[in-house]
Write an enzyme that holds these catalytic residues in place. Structure first.
Site, PDB file in Angstrom:
ATOM      1  N   HIS A 266       1.377  36.324  15.850  1.00  0.00           N
ATOM      2  CA  HIS A 266       0.455  37.457  15.785  1.00  0.00           C
ATOM      3  C   HIS A 266      -0.470  37.326  14.566  1.00  0.00           C
ATOM      4  CE1 HIS A 266      -0.568  41.792  16.471  1.00  0.00           C
ATOM      5  NE2 HIS A 266      -0.826  41.729  15.170  1.00  0.00           N
ATOM      6  N   GLU A 267       0.136  37.152  13.385  1.00  0.00           N
ATOM      7  CA  GLU A 267      -0.671  37.025  12.167  1.00  0.00           C
ATOM      8  C   GLU A 267      -1.470  35.723  12.186  1.00  0.00           C
ATOM      9  OE1 GLU A 267      -0.924  39.694  10.648  1.00  0.00           O
ATOM     10  OE2 GLU A 267       0.877  40.684  11.447  1.00  0.00           O
ATOM     11  N   HIS A 270      -4.673  36.407  14.004  1.00  0.00           N
ATOM     12  CA  HIS A 270      -5.642  37.025  13.088  1.00  0.00           C
ATOM     13  C   HIS A 270      -6.265  35.963  12.174  1.00  0.00           C
ATOM     14  CE1 HIS A 270      -5.168  41.275  13.930  1.00  0.00           C
ATOM     15  NE2 HIS A 270      -3.871  41.282  13.683  1.00  0.00           N
ATOM     16  N   GLU A 296      -7.644  42.543  16.723  1.00  0.00           N
ATOM     17  CA  GLU A 296      -6.353  42.702  17.386  1.00  0.00           C
ATOM     18  C   GLU A 296      -6.321  41.906  18.699  1.00  0.00           C
ATOM     19  OE1 GLU A 296      -4.191  44.159  15.549  1.00  0.00           O
ATOM     20  OE2 GLU A 296      -2.494  44.473  16.882  1.00  0.00           O
TER      21      GLU A 296
END
EC number: 3.4.17.19
Lengths: 502, 502
Positions: A266-267, A270, A296
């Site tokens: 997830h990170e 980003h 997101e």
């Protein structure tokens, strides 16, 4: 306008960015291991630098530059980047200048107090402790909205802070579709007798090996470790210090392999975005993601659409088995895939799965809108919360700690932020639909571990532009459509009907 | 003077300190793992913050405050802390304001270039590459000295930057005594047939276990990990971010247990000083060590006088054996103690032992003095260097890479810094002489692992004062004497004659 105005403006913007980098590293340090006794002294430094930065952003000089550069004839003579710089900074400048200084201070003091009261209220599962503070926070935010100016509805003004130009009327439609199609799906799943096994995800996993595997998958998706690093933090986050220093954090749960794995992805998503913005945007204030929602979309894309897909595990499950041979040698890749995609109505948003997550967000959206556009009272929030959880998810909080008090956002006055999470999912599915058309080998690429062409496609289509384009412009340019939740719904229906054999 | 002037002055000082903390964390981050591609962007931020800080320190407002607060009647009405604040900041202000801005810039550009040329020259062991740059650095520094004003001799002006009020004439006497007594001792040791065994120090030691033992000894000496942390860096250092955030770094050599061990104790000594300054000095610019020399006395005290003492290892050797049972089970504590105290004439300062280290420093002192007070030419430095190494240490560099080019200091114009290292040793021995009188159980405390009373004594006598007292005032107050190298010489003679059985 003199040529000098533009130069002064650019220097001001560059300096504001440099303060940002200094503040960001102080923040990163606090979250990754700064000694706890030093935090008090550190706060003073953060306060000083923030004030300097705020003073620059709202200075007479900035105001003069912006008003000169905004004159039609001048504005039209600027190039695209300069125009966007002016537009973005003018928006911030106006937003900041419209609020009387004493209200600003009142807000800083109130939200700081409110956040610590919220923490206490949450610990004690007692909304009544928090209620008077939340009432003041809402009241003050309503005043802010008046000063900023109502765009359509009061709540639209708040939404615009996080997702420029999105409106409650658009979101009503979007969340309406989600509610209509996803609520029955969640019910069907809850009733399905064909549930995935998840016991193997909860064995004993050493932190060192979890980290090793996180590093491995991050390298595979193309995260550049010469321009970033992975650290440990209680709540994982990504932070962009500069274009070539984009850091991520994760956390390791000793009895749950999924947390570090999917939070790293997830990170990492980003971070891929921030690492691949065009170098031409450095120092312009545009060298960051286009909006919360678009950002997101990238974290969700890499976490869910890639990282929780069957093709991904067909390729990488053997690597996980190598790191944890005892734990996974007798678990098939299909069972692993199904296990990591368990969907289950639950009470806590941050623990929710890919499917039900959107319903958690929808509930918050509806309540925020009711607070600002309708006549919902803060005192009535807990009951409204519980009713919506019962209606949409079929579960009812036993107390406010697992209900209305679970999120920090409202205590800090961050109304309008929650919808970004679901907008991210919606955008991600739209992008995936496009990428599958333009790269018909999409699934094969993933199955072969060739993730770099996918990263390249996203860089070319989205990442490179940073904040040069608005969210709506990006969606339109990439997908040739407006925002459209149909793709997310279709994706979720297909994926979860398949997993649950409905 | 209005009361307001003092308030404005204190606010300026506080803000300068806050910039310092921000700059320090950027520096710490660069040295402990910042991604290498981000360094270029980072430099811009450091440049901006340094400029802001410099502008504050040399502002008209600062000048006005200082001139008002320095008027005799006003100055006398201030309390001790305020007086020292004014004195210290006036010194810096004058030093900065006396140099024309164009010379400042010239110096920044020159030393930056000179440092990279030095690196190349060192790699190629070729002084001729570096010589023209060093000539310019020396020439410019001589101009600086003229602007600052010659105190006694030109070199005194430079010494004063690092060790306030110390003079070449004092150092001539101090280093004269060291030369007279230590050179013969070094010769005797070189001729001794009773040399310690050191082979067991060079086995294979895992980084993890080295770190474990460093953490252990740091806790034992009273380093507060809630107000600090230990990280890894190529060149170990201590950095004071604020009173309650004092960080240290070390490095781990896989085949040498001594490096991490003694550098941790060395930096730990620096950190104990900074962690135990009175909280009343926070934000005054006095919340740091009194001088380079006094600071070094504390790192050397903990590294050498405690950490390389027999009583210390009588207590802690069993802990080292527990961490490395295979490596040290057959080595006696006496052999370990002797091994870690091997004294041997060598060419490289930073690898030198406790005894010969002072001769390395003395050589640099004599050469710097000759450059600034006498007529030594930069072109003649290599020959002068080699002659002194042959005379004092009995070793001659084969090339300039292991000779005159070994240290970075001169390339950056840091003349006058080297003597601090030996001043540290001298002060440390003076302090130890006093502590042994006041705490007659000194050795027994160490043998029992009761190090906290020693830390407490040093806090009461030295640490708490920070920069509130000058180095000379501290020495006088603690030892009731002026600087006196006799204690260092006696300590070294006793220790090394015993080890080498001379």
């Amino acid at each position: 306008m003199s040529h000098q105005t533009l130069t002064i403006f650019k220097e001001l913007v560059k300096k504001i960015n440099e303060y940002n980098e200094a503040l960001s590293i102080l923040f990163w340090d606090l979250r990754t291991g700064a000694p706890k006794k030093g935090v008090e002294g550190r706060s003073e430094v953060i306060g000083m630098l923030s004030t300097e930065q705020f003073n620059l952003s709202t200075s007479q000089q900035m105001g003069d530059c912006l008003s000169q550069l905004s004159e039609t004839s001048v504005f039209e003579s600027l190039n695209q980047t300069e125009q966007r710089m002016v537009t973005e900074h003018k928006k911030d400048y106006d937003r900041n200048k419209k609020i009387p200084v004493n209200l600003y201070k009142e807000n800083v003091i109130l939200t700081s107090k409110s956040e610590s009261v919220w923490e206490e209220a949450k610990d004690q599962s007692d909304f009544s402790i928090f209620q008077p503070y939340l009432e003041k926070v809402v009241e003050l935010k309503k005043k802010f909205v008046e000063y900023w100016g109502v765009k359509g509805t009061p709540y639209d003004t708040l939404l615009d802070i996080y997702e420029p130009n999105i409106t409650a009327s658009q979101l009503d439609q979007v969340f309406g579709m989600l509610r209509e199609r996803l609520v029955p799906l969640v019910t069907q799943i809850a009733e399905s007798t064909n549930k995935p096994n998840t016991t193997f995800l909860h064995q004993s996993f050493s932190e060192e090996k979890q980290r090793e595997f996180s590093l491995f998958v991050l390298k595979e998706i193309g995260y550049d470790f010469a321009a970033g690093r992975l650290d440990k933090a209680v709540h994982p986050f990504m932070i962009n210090l500069n274009l070539k220093d984009v850091r991520i954090t994760t956390n390791y749960y000793p009895d749950d392999i999924t947390f570090s794995l999917f939070s790293s992805l997830h990170e990492g998503g980003h971070a891929l975005y921030e690492q691949n913005i065009s170098a031409e945007l450095v120092g312009t204030g545009l060298c960051t993601g286009a909006s919360m929602g678009i950002h997101e979309s990238q974290s969700r894309f890499w976490e869910n659409m890639i990282g929780r897909s069957l093709p991904f595990w067909k390729r990488y499950y053997k690597n996980l088995q190598e790191v944890f041979p005892n734990e996974f040698s007798s678990v098939s890749v299909e069972d692993f895939y199904r296990g990591t995609n368990e969907a289950k109505p639950s009470l806590i948003r941050i623990e929710a799965d890919e499917l039900t997550y959107n319903l958690h967000v929808m509930i918050r959206y509806e309540l925020e809108k009711a607070l600002f556009n309708e006549d919902l009272k803060v005192a009535d929030l807990p009951q409204a919360w519980n009713e919506k959880y019962t209606e949409y998810l079929g579960v009812t909080p036993a107390h406010d700690g697992e209900g209305v008090l679970q999120d920090v956002h409202w205590s800090g006055g961050d109304f309008g932020y929650f919808p970004s999470y679901s907008l991210g999912n919606i955008y991600a599915a739209q992008f995936m639909n496009t990428i599958q058309k333009q790269l018909p080998e999409f699934d094969t690429y993933i199955e072969n571990g060739e993730l770099l062409p996918i990263k390249q496609w996203l860089s070319d289509q989205i990442y490179q532009y940073g904040k040069l384009l608005t969210p709506a412009e990006i969606i339109k340019q990439v997908t040739n459509e407006e925002i459209n939740p149909e793709y997310l719904i279709a994706y979720l229906e297909k994926k979860f009907k398949d997993i649950y054999q409905i």
